[in-house]
Structure formats: structure tokens, C-alpha cells
Write a protein that holds these residues in place. Structure first.
Motif, PDB file in Angstrom:
ATOM      1  N   THR A 121      58.081  75.905  23.330  1.00 37.31           N
ATOM      2  CA  THR A 121      56.944  77.181  22.758  1.00 37.31           C
ATOM      3  C   THR A 121      56.593  76.602  21.774  1.00 37.31           C
ATOM      4  O   THR A 121      55.716  77.254  20.497  1.00 37.31           O
ATOM      5  CB  THR A 121      58.496  78.404  22.423  1.00 37.31           C
ATOM      6  OG1 THR A 121      58.840  78.610  23.951  1.00 37.31           O
ATOM      7  CG2 THR A 121      58.375  79.390  21.523  1.00 37.31           C
ATOM      8  N   SER A 125      52.978  76.913  19.814  1.00 37.33           N
ATOM      9  CA  SER A 125      52.811  77.038  18.347  1.00 37.33           C
ATOM     10  C   SER A 125      52.079  76.538  17.735  1.00 37.33           C
ATOM     11  O   SER A 125      51.394  76.360  16.823  1.00 37.33           O
ATOM     12  CB  SER A 125      54.179  77.763  17.826  1.00 37.33           C
ATOM     13  OG  SER A 125      54.001  78.643  16.322  1.00 37.33           O
ATOM     14  N   ALA A 128      48.219  76.128  19.100  1.00 37.85           N
ATOM     15  CA  ALA A 128      47.616  77.152  18.032  1.00 37.85           C
ATOM     16  C   ALA A 128      46.986  77.207  16.823  1.00 37.85           C
ATOM     17  O   ALA A 128      46.228  76.949  16.577  1.00 37.85           O
ATOM     18  CB  ALA A 128      48.695  78.345  18.616  1.00 37.85           C
ATOM     19  N   ARG A 135      39.163  79.722  19.731  1.00 29.73           N
ATOM     20  CA  ARG A 135      39.824  80.194  20.951  1.00 29.73           C
ATOM     21  C   ARG A 135      38.671  80.924  22.073  1.00 29.73           C
ATOM     22  O   ARG A 135      37.380  80.567  22.057  1.00 29.73           O
ATOM     23  CB  ARG A 135      39.700  81.598  20.110  1.00 29.73           C
ATOM     24  CG  ARG A 135      40.865  82.073  18.837  1.00 29.73           C
ATOM     25  CD  ARG A 135      42.537  81.990  19.703  1.00 29.73           C
ATOM     26  NE  ARG A 135      43.218  81.738  17.965  1.00 29.73           N
ATOM     27  CZ  ARG A 135      43.639  80.837  17.702  1.00 29.73           C
ATOM     28  NH1 ARG A 135      43.425  79.445  18.251  1.00 29.73           N
ATOM     29  NH2 ARG A 135      44.400  81.151  16.619  1.00 29.73           N
ATOM     30  N   SER A 156      49.850  81.179  27.626  1.00 29.95           N
ATOM     31  CA  SER A 156      49.078  81.919  27.682  1.00 29.95           C
ATOM     32  C   SER A 156      49.922  83.102  26.958  1.00 29.95           C
ATOM     33  O   SER A 156      48.820  83.720  26.461  1.00 29.95           O
ATOM     34  CB  SER A 156      49.866  82.581  29.411  1.00 29.95           C
ATOM     35  OG  SER A 156      48.844  81.333  30.106  1.00 29.95           O
ATOM     36  N   ARG A 157      51.240  83.265  25.995  1.00 26.67           N
ATOM     37  CA  ARG A 157      51.621  84.221  25.651  1.00 26.67           C
ATOM     38  C   ARG A 157      51.586  83.760  24.132  1.00 26.67           C
ATOM     39  O   ARG A 157      50.681  84.734  22.960  1.00 26.67           O
ATOM     40  CB  ARG A 157      52.454  84.311  25.778  1.00 26.67           C
ATOM     41  CG  ARG A 157      53.284  85.004  24.427  1.00 26.67           C
ATOM     42  CD  ARG A 157      54.814  85.294  24.973  1.00 26.67           C
ATOM     43  NE  ARG A 157      55.555  84.646  24.590  1.00 26.67           N
ATOM     44  CZ  ARG A 157      56.672  83.726  25.887  1.00 26.67           C
ATOM     45  NH1 ARG A 157      56.627  84.357  26.816  1.00 26.67           N
ATOM     46  NH2 ARG A 157      57.407  82.865  25.585  1.00 26.67           N
ATOM     47  N   HIS A 158      51.137  82.361  23.198  1.00 25.03           N
ATOM     48  CA  HIS A 158      50.796  81.716  22.287  1.00 25.03           C
ATOM     49  C   HIS A 158      49.492  81.917  22.127  1.00 25.03           C
ATOM     50  O   HIS A 158      48.752  81.923  20.944  1.00 25.03           O
ATOM     51  CB  HIS A 158      51.631  80.250  21.821  1.00 25.03           C
ATOM     52  CG  HIS A 158      52.727  81.012  21.421  1.00 25.03           C
ATOM     53  ND1 HIS A 158      53.855  81.328  22.544  1.00 25.03           N
ATOM     54  CD2 HIS A 158      53.628  81.096  20.886  1.00 25.03           C
ATOM     55  CE1 HIS A 158      55.134  80.905  22.337  1.00 25.03           C
ATOM     56  NE2 HIS A 158      55.054  80.552  20.397  1.00 25.03           N
ATOM     57  N   LEU A 159      48.122  81.546  22.791  1.00 28.33           N
ATOM     58  CA  LEU A 159      46.842  80.926  22.747  1.00 28.33           C
ATOM     59  C   LEU A 159      45.978  82.317  24.182  1.00 28.33           C
ATOM     60  O   LEU A 159      45.967  81.871  24.612  1.00 28.33           O
ATOM     61  CB  LEU A 159      46.993  80.454  23.560  1.00 28.33           C
ATOM     62  CG  LEU A 159      47.066  78.310  22.913  1.00 28.33           C
ATOM     63  CD1 LEU A 159      47.418  76.997  23.848  1.00 28.33           C
ATOM     64  CD2 LEU A 159      46.520  78.133  21.767  1.00 28.33           C
ATOM     65  N   LYS A 160      46.534  83.077  22.630  1.00 27.90           N
ATOM     66  CA  LYS A 160      45.807  84.312  23.641  1.00 27.90           C
ATOM     67  C   LYS A 160      44.301  84.949  23.418  1.00 27.90           C
ATOM     68  O   LYS A 160      43.467  83.734  22.991  1.00 27.90           O
ATOM     69  CB  LYS A 160      46.396  85.602  22.663  1.00 27.90           C
ATOM     70  CG  LYS A 160      47.257  86.161  21.958  1.00 27.90           C
ATOM     71  CD  LYS A 160      48.779  87.595  22.639  1.00 27.90           C
ATOM     72  CE  LYS A 160      49.484  87.470  22.738  1.00 27.90           C
ATOM     73  NZ  LYS A 160      50.795  87.681  23.754  1.00 27.90           N
ATOM     74  N   GLY A 161      43.881  85.650  24.779  1.00 25.61           N
ATOM     75  CA  GLY A 161      42.511  84.775  25.075  1.00 25.61           C
ATOM     76  C   GLY A 161      41.974  83.469  26.118  1.00 25.61           C
ATOM     77  O   GLY A 161      40.525  83.557  25.823  1.00 25.61           O
ATOM     78  N   SER A 162      42.082  82.239  25.387  1.00 24.46           N
ATOM     79  CA  SER A 162      42.665  81.815  26.298  1.00 24.46           C
ATOM     80  C   SER A 162      42.980  81.798  28.167  1.00 24.46           C
ATOM     81  O   SER A 162      43.591  82.094  27.853  1.00 24.46           O
ATOM     82  CB  SER A 162      43.358  79.873  25.928  1.00 24.46           C
ATOM     83  OG  SER A 162      42.153  80.286  24.441  1.00 24.46           O
ATOM     84  N   ARG A 163      42.247  80.752  28.637  1.00 23.01           N
ATOM     85  CA  ARG A 163      42.486  80.533  30.210  1.00 23.01           C
ATOM     86  C   ARG A 163      43.113  79.326  29.903  1.00 23.01           C
ATOM     87  O   ARG A 163      42.689  78.295  29.805  1.00 23.01           O
ATOM     88  CB  ARG A 163      41.331  80.516  30.872  1.00 23.01           C
ATOM     89  CG  ARG A 163      40.344  82.478  30.669  1.00 23.01           C
ATOM     90  CD  ARG A 163      39.081  81.883  31.685  1.00 23.01           C
ATOM     91  NE  ARG A 163      39.572  81.513  32.928  1.00 23.01           N
ATOM     92  CZ  ARG A 163      38.386  81.180  33.950  1.00 23.01           C
ATOM     93  NH1 ARG A 163      37.075  81.264  33.551  1.00 23.01           N
ATOM     94  NH2 ARG A 163      39.142  80.719  35.025  1.00 23.01           N
TER      95      ARG A 163
END
Length: 208
Positions: A121, A125, A128, A135, A156-163
Motif C-alpha cells: 500500500t 502511494s 503515485a 496519469r 490500481s486503487r492508488h493510480l486511478k486512470g492507469s492500466r
């Protein structure tokens, strides 16, 4: 009446054992995961076994990403004890760096993030934060096979918009009878507990 109740209890117990056995077997298979390597914007080697960087270097040489990122983990207490008696090992991130460079990744293409990463986690963070305004990236994680699923969910939860994808560092194929391999069984059990802990909101982070 009592006989019917007894039969019902036996039936429920049998169903529970069958279900438990199915979950037990399936759990190990589910955790032994690896995405197919695909072109990405960056490769991220997760903290841990420095030989993960050998796989990252292989992916880089295959032209799948132009840069590699390495997390700086928190220094283990036992390392500090060894240092007090004059036995000094290089920081983990330095070992990752040496492995990458020796296997074809230019030093200018290696970036570091975080300073005392204590958990997946915190790694997510810190990455990011290090990427800042970048992004919508394609990010390929490299970690142990049993860690890939959890790492992918957290990043995926911390880097929203990234694949985000996750590739296993080890080449060994998944084992159906995972409980017969001591080290694999330990990894599956620990990943089950860590995933449950994370799903319940548990987080470990080192102090700033």
C-alpha cells in the motif's frame, strides 16, 4: 424427528467439508497469477527479492517499456544489528539497481520512489506521489507470482486512470498441488491473510 435432524447435520457437515476443500484448492491456484507481458510506459519492480529485477531487465530488453522504477524499502532491523558489528550489506534498492544495470538497463532509465516503503500500500502511494501529474499510464509491476494479484489491486486503487498489470518474476509454472510445496504454501497462506487484512481496511505505513 431426531434422526432427521441428525441426517441434516451430517449433510451440512459434508457440504461444508466439500466446499472448504474446494476453496482450499482454488485459493492457491487463484493466487498463482501472472499477466501476459505487454507494452507499458514503465516497469515497476516491487520491494523484495532483488532477483525480481532480472525479470524487469528482461522485459526492458524486449522493448516493452522505456524506463524502470524501483522502490526503496524500510531498512530491516536485523540489518542494523549486523551493521553494528561491521557487517554491512548494500541497501536493497542498490542491489536492484546493480541487477538492472548488469542486465542491460541504462542507469539513466532507472528511477527510485519512496524512502521507507513498509507495505505494498505504501509503495503504491509513494509511486503515485513520485509520478505526480503523470496519469493514464500503462504500468507493469514485477513481483512474486503469489503477490501479483494483491499488488495489482492495490496499485490500481492508488493510480486511478492507469492500466496496471502484474508479471511474475519467477518462471516456474503454477502448481495445482500447491500445498505440497513448503515455500509456496507459506506464500499462499500469507497472501490470503494479507489480502483479507487489506480488504478490511488494514494498512501498514512507516512514519515520515
Amino acid at each position: 424427528m431426531r434422526k432427521n435432524a441428525l441426517k441434516a447435520c451430517v449433510g451440512l457437515l459434508a457440504a461444508g467439508l466439500i466446499l472448504g476443500g474446494w476453496v482450499f484448492v482454488s485459493l492457491g491456484r487463484w493466487f498463482q497469477h501472472s499477466d501476459e507481458p505487454a507494452p507499458a510506459d514503465l516497469i515497476v519492480v516491487l520491494c523484495g527479492d532483488p532477483t525480481r529485477s532480472l525479470k524487469a531487465a528482461e522485459l526492458y530488453r524486449a522493448g516493452l517499456a522505456p524506463e524502470g522504477w524501483v522502490g526503496r524499502p524500510v531498512r530491516e532491523p536485523w540489518l542494523a544489528r549486523l551493521e553494528r558489528i561491521g557487517f554491512v550489506l548494500p541497501p536493497e534498492e542498490e542491489m536492484h539497481k546493480q541487477a538492472l544495470v548488469k542486465h542491460g538497463v541504462p542507469e539513466t532509465r532507472i528511477h527510485f520512489y519512496g524512502t521507507k516503503n513498509l507495505s505494498t500500500t505504501q509503495e503504491a502511494s509513494e509511486l503515485a506521489a513520485a509520478l505526480g501529474a503523470r496519469r493514464g499510464l500503462k504500468i507493469m509491476l514485477v513481483s512474486s507470482r503469489t503477490h501479483c494479484r494483491r499488488a495489482k489491486m492495490i496499485f490500481s486503487r492508488h493510480l486511478k486512470g492507469s492500466r496496471v498489470s502484474a508479471v511474475a518474476a519467477n518462471e516456474d509454472p503454477p502448481k495445482a498441488r500447491w500445498w505440497k510445496d513448503k515455500f509456496l504454501a507459506q506464500e499462499v497462506v500469507m497472501e490470503t491473510l494479507r489480502t483479507a487484512f487489506n480488504a478490511l481496511g488494514g494498512r501498514f505505513t512507516s512514519p515520515p
